[in-house]
Design a protein around this motif. Structure first.
Motif, short mmCIF file in Angstrom:
data_model
loop_
_atom_site.label_atom_id
_atom_site.label_comp_id
_atom_site.label_asym_id
_atom_site.label_seq_id
_atom_site.Cartn_x
_atom_site.Cartn_y
_atom_site.Cartn_z
N ASN A 312 7.72 -4.42 -0.31
CA ASN A 312 6.63 -3.88 -1.13
C ASN A 312 6.86 -2.41 -1.46
OD1 ASN A 312 4.98 -6.18 -1.42
ND2 ASN A 312 4.12 -5.89 0.61
N VAL A 313 7.71 -1.76 -0.67
CA VAL A 313 8.02 -0.36 -0.92
C VAL A 313 8.79 -0.18 -2.22
CG1 VAL A 313 10.27 -0.20 0.25
CG2 VAL A 313 8.70 1.76 0.33
N LEU A 314 9.33 -1.27 -2.77
CA LEU A 314 10.04 -1.17 -4.05
C LEU A 314 9.10 -0.89 -5.21
CD1 LEU A 314 12.57 -4.13 -3.73
CD2 LEU A 314 13.03 -1.69 -3.50
N LEU A 346 9.40 -8.55 -8.03
CA LEU A 346 8.89 -9.85 -8.47
C LEU A 346 9.90 -10.97 -8.22
CD1 LEU A 346 7.08 -8.91 -11.81
CD2 LEU A 346 6.03 -9.90 -9.77
N VAL A 347 11.18 -10.67 -8.44
CA VAL A 347 12.22 -11.67 -8.18
C VAL A 347 12.24 -12.04 -6.70
CG1 VAL A 347 14.71 -12.07 -8.12
CG2 VAL A 347 13.68 -11.00 -10.13
N LEU A 348 12.10 -11.03 -5.82
CA LEU A 348 12.07 -11.30 -4.38
C LEU A 348 10.86 -12.16 -4.02
CD1 LEU A 348 13.05 -7.79 -2.95
CD2 LEU A 348 14.50 -9.81 -3.17
N HIS A 349 9.75 -11.90 -4.69
CA HIS A 349 8.55 -12.71 -4.43
C HIS A 349 8.72 -14.14 -4.93
CE1 HIS A 349 6.32 -9.43 -2.80
NE2 HIS A 349 6.18 -8.76 -3.93
N VAL A 350 9.26 -14.28 -6.14
CA VAL A 350 9.45 -15.61 -6.72
C VAL A 350 10.42 -16.43 -5.87
CG1 VAL A 350 10.41 -16.86 -8.69
CG2 VAL A 350 8.88 -14.92 -9.07
N MET A 364 0.70 -4.54 -10.20
CA MET A 364 2.04 -4.30 -10.74
C MET A 364 1.99 -4.08 -12.25
SD MET A 364 4.32 -7.11 -8.68
CE MET A 364 4.91 -6.82 -7.01
N ALA A 365 1.19 -4.90 -12.94
CA ALA A 365 1.07 -4.75 -14.39
C ALA A 365 0.48 -3.39 -14.76
CB ALA A 365 0.22 -5.88 -14.95
N ALA A 366 -0.52 -2.94 -14.02
CA ALA A 366 -1.11 -1.62 -14.28
C ALA A 366 -0.09 -0.52 -14.06
CB ALA A 366 -2.33 -1.41 -13.38
#
Length: 397
Positions: A312-314, A346-350, A364-366
């Motif tokens: 999440n630090v990314l 997002l890739v890591l989450h997916v 993230m979008a904001a």
């Protein structure tokens, strides 16, 4: 509700002397329901040992691995750093039950069907663990807690012929995070906070032993356990009712995160709301920068294993907090890199390398909107500098 005159307390019912079994030794697993406090969200477990041959007139003790000293010097700091010592203690069964009755938490009992020599081995193991020199251990919610300590008793005392049953049927491919979020279904702010601070170490697919880090799954695994092919557990019985959880309720954090996204978009889309845009930039940079610093602190400054490898630090970049007072010349490049890091996250989450919860997406979008505005600012500043340099060059020439 109060008890009617002459009625017997539900706790009193549980304190009656159990029937004799051979040597008089009776061992059972106690599985306690959830409570109102955050640390009670996942329930509790303990071992009850009753010796009807003891004097007077029978011993009825509960071995409880969930004890800690809340008045210990530096308690809060030890807890935050993951250095808090828990210990196993013995309580009289009646005293143990009175507490759960007072807080409206359920208790299930699951008697073990074992030969007397096996019961004596379990009793000796617990007595040895409860000695002052052995009783303390460094608590870890996922890997070393009240349930895992009890889970490990039976393979160690019953030998290689003991096999746990499936705690979940069929196996679902759960992770620690999946299970944790399931229990936090109605504690939305807590769920959001812990998902920010917990890293990818809790996102591996759980084995049958792993999933018994929580009392409910330990109960189910033991219910289907066998020793040399024979079942060792009776069906769990509810001996104290309670622990009725409320519905999930409104997901306020999700609403607020979506509102932040809408306000950020409006602030950067409408010229009349440009002040709002600057406010949202400052707010989001400050909050994510602060959270990024906290992530690093929990990762490298504590012993909490679950906080390690927190990607999440990314997207919650600690450097963001500096941008409130400092705009480097390369702010446009920084914004592009930050947007790229959100994409990597997002890739890591997916790919389920690190779990994602829905509330992260509008945040993230904001942030992407904020970084785009920073990129434009950097581009405009660079263009203005080029114009000034050209004008200066023209004057000199």
């Amino acid at each position: 509700m109060g008890l009617a005159a002459g009625a017997q307390s539900p706790v009193a019912d549980t304190m009656a002397a159990p029937a004799h079994h051979g040597s008089g030794l009776r061992i059972s697993l106690l599985t306690c329901g959830v409570g109102d406090e955050v640390y009670e969200t996942f329930g509790h477990t303990a071992v009850r040992i009753t010796d009807s041959n003891a004097n007077p007139p029978f011993d009825d003790l509960v071995y409880n691995y969930g004890m800690f000293n809340g008045y210990d010097k530096g308690f809060e700091l030890k807890f935050m750093r993951g250095k808090l010592k828990y210990y196993v203690a013995t309580n009289y069964f009646g005293t143990f039950m009175e507490e759960y009755y007072a807080y409206g938490r359920s208790v299930e009992e699951q008697e073990l069907v074992l030969d007397d020599d096996k019961k004596l081995e379990i009793k000796a193991y617990l007595e040895n663990n409860a000695l002052p020199e052995n009783r303390y251990y460094k608590y870890d919610f996922f890997f070393d807690n009240c349930a895992t300590r009890i889970r490990d008793i039976f393979p160690r005392t019953l030998g290689s012929g003991f096999v746990y049953g499936d705690a979940v049927r069929p196996v679902q491919g759960y992770t620690f995070r999946d299970i944790m979020n399931k229990y936090f279904y109605d504690r939305h702010w807590t769920r959001l906070g812990v998902n920010i601070l917990l890293g990818s170490r809790i996102d591996k697919v759980l084995t049958n032993m792993d999933i018994m880090f929580l009392p409910d799954y330990l109960r189910d695994g033991l219910a289907a356990a066998t020793l040399n092919g024979r079942p060792i557990s009776k069906k769990p019985e509810l001996i104290l009712d309670g622990s009725h959880r409320a519905p999930a309720g409104l997901n306020v954090p999700m609403i607020m995160c979506c509102a932040l996204l809408v306000l950020t978009i409006l602030g950067h889309s409408l010229y009349r709301l440009r002040v709002l845009g600057r406010i949202m930039n400052g707010l989001l940079l400050f909050v994510t920068g602060l959270l990024g610093c906290l992530i690093l602190l929990m990762w490298f400054g504590t012993d909490h294993q679950g906080c390690g490898n927190n990607f999440n630090v990314l997207w919650m970049l600690p450097v963001n907090i500096l941008l409130l007072v400092w705009r480097p010349k390369g702010i446009g490049k920084y914004a592009i890199i930050a947007i790229g890091l959100i994409g990597v996250s997002l890739v890591l989450h997916v790919c389920r390398i690190q779990g994602l919860i829905p509330e992260f997406l509008p945040l993230m979008a904001a942030l992407v909107v904020v970084y785009i505005s920073l990129y434009r600012q950097g581009k405009s500043k660079a263009k203005a500098n080029r114009v000034l340099k050209q004008e200066y060059h023209d004057v000199l020439s």
